[in-house]
Structures are given as C-alpha cells and as structure tokens.
Design a protein around this motif. Sequence first.
Motif, mmCIF file in Angstrom:
data_model
loop_
_atom_site.group_PDB
_atom_site.id
_atom_site.type_symbol
_atom_site.label_atom_id
_atom_site.label_comp_id
_atom_site.label_asym_id
_atom_site.label_seq_id
_atom_site.Cartn_x
_atom_site.Cartn_y
_atom_site.Cartn_z
ATOM 1 N N SER A 252 5.779 12.864 0.566
ATOM 2 C CA SER A 252 5.815 12.119 -0.794
ATOM 3 C C SER A 252 4.921 10.712 -0.256
ATOM 4 O O SER A 252 5.172 10.165 0.967
ATOM 5 N N ARG A 253 4.365 10.071 -1.153
ATOM 6 C CA ARG A 253 3.874 8.687 -0.998
ATOM 7 C C ARG A 253 4.696 7.678 -1.730
ATOM 8 O O ARG A 253 5.062 7.740 -2.652
ATOM 9 N N ILE A 254 5.086 6.551 -0.888
ATOM 10 C CA ILE A 254 5.916 5.369 -1.243
ATOM 11 C C ILE A 254 5.310 4.170 -1.178
ATOM 12 O O ILE A 254 4.286 4.042 -0.328
ATOM 13 N N ARG A 255 5.535 3.350 -1.971
ATOM 14 C CA ARG A 255 5.165 1.946 -1.760
ATOM 15 C C ARG A 255 6.415 1.044 -2.512
ATOM 16 O O ARG A 255 7.055 1.517 -3.191
ATOM 17 N N GLU B 250 8.908 2.801 -4.840
ATOM 18 C CA GLU B 250 8.369 3.499 -5.700
ATOM 19 C C GLU B 250 7.918 4.885 -5.149
ATOM 20 O O GLU B 250 7.323 4.914 -3.981
ATOM 21 N N ILE B 251 8.453 5.962 -5.516
ATOM 22 C CA ILE B 251 7.723 7.164 -5.093
ATOM 23 C C ILE B 251 6.796 7.893 -6.234
ATOM 24 O O ILE B 251 6.805 8.019 -7.211
ATOM 25 N N GLU B 252 5.716 7.885 -5.418
ATOM 26 C CA GLU B 252 4.409 8.530 -6.418
ATOM 27 C C GLU B 252 4.787 9.539 -7.283
ATOM 28 O O GLU B 252 5.185 10.525 -6.684
ATOM 29 N N GLU C 77 1.010 -1.238 -0.043
ATOM 30 C CA GLU C 77 -0.061 -0.019 -0.072
ATOM 31 C C GLU C 77 0.956 1.183 0.046
ATOM 32 O O GLU C 77 2.054 1.195 0.219
ATOM 33 N N TYR C 78 0.305 2.357 -0.258
ATOM 34 C CA TYR C 78 1.052 3.698 -0.319
ATOM 35 C C TYR C 78 1.211 4.212 1.060
ATOM 36 O O TYR C 78 0.431 3.748 2.045
ATOM 37 N N HIS C 79 2.320 4.677 1.348
ATOM 38 C CA HIS C 79 2.589 5.222 2.843
ATOM 39 C C HIS C 79 3.095 6.877 2.660
ATOM 40 O O HIS C 79 3.906 6.884 1.746
ATOM 41 N N THR C 80 2.597 7.727 3.291
ATOM 42 C CA THR C 80 2.850 9.018 3.198
ATOM 43 C C THR C 80 4.248 8.978 4.505
ATOM 44 O O THR C 80 3.760 9.086 5.587
#
Length: 155
Positions: free
Chosen positions: A107-110, A134-136, A24-27
């Motif tokens: 940033s949102r990362i996953r 990944e960095i959104e 999942e994405y994490h901020t």
Amino acid sequence: MSRLLITSHEDFEKHLGEKLGVSEYHTVTQEQINKFADATLDYQWIHTDPERAKKEGAFGTTIAHGYLTLSLLPIMWEQVVQVENFSMLVNYGIDNFKFGQPVLVNSRIRTHVWLKSIANLRGISKVQLKVSMEIEGNKKPAFEGEATFLYHFNK
C-alpha cells in the motif's frame, strides 16, 4: 514538494490551527515489514507469512504492524515541515491514536498534519500536531491521533 520552513517558536505560532501539509507517498513493502518484525521481535504471521495470510487472513495478504506505520511519522513530518535553528528535538508524546484501517503490504501511505497547539515552556516549544495517515484509495485513514514534539530553538 515544497516544505513549510520554521525557524522559531513564533514561526510555528503563525500556523496555529492550520493544516501544515501532506507528506510524500511511501510504499510499505514486505521487506520493510519483515525488518520491523526483526527489530521488534513481533513475528505474528499476519505480518510476516504471506502464504498463510493469503489463505487464513482476513485481508488476503500481509499487513503492516500498526506501530510500523506510526514509526514512519517522524520522517513524514520532516517531509511536511523543515524546522531549522534548533539544538534538540524530543519526541514528547502520542495521544488519542486510533488505528482505523490496516495497511496492506504494497500500500501507498502518506500523512496529513495540522498544528493543533503550541506552548512556550520556559523557552522550549511544545508543538502538538493532529496527524492522519492516508492509505491511497481508502476512505478511512490507517490512523489518526496527536503527536507532541519539544523543540529547543536556538536564541
């Protein structure tokens, strides 16, 4: 988000060479960066001083510690794969890690995960993963490398 269920060494083997999934994405927040600085005693201004980072930094804002992003790997791994039926998990190693892009605050990362190799070491499963964070909105990943875990599955 559905996770891949693994309950044995043989379950892992079925996925050798495959992409296992994406977390999942994490901020990443300034509060999280500051807490990581407190935990590691790494108070470099590029991480902890938003005003100075805005004025003097190369990115116009603070950035996450590289090791902070790396430390999120275990929780992101758990979002990709649900491993059950084991008595112990050991973080065995990290190899060939390259930090390719800074993670700016907010940033949102996953993380994307592939099963690179698996070996049975006298009943212990040595699982080597290829990982890429990944960095959104960015083409280059925050990092790429290999993480190895040892699973002691129950018989």
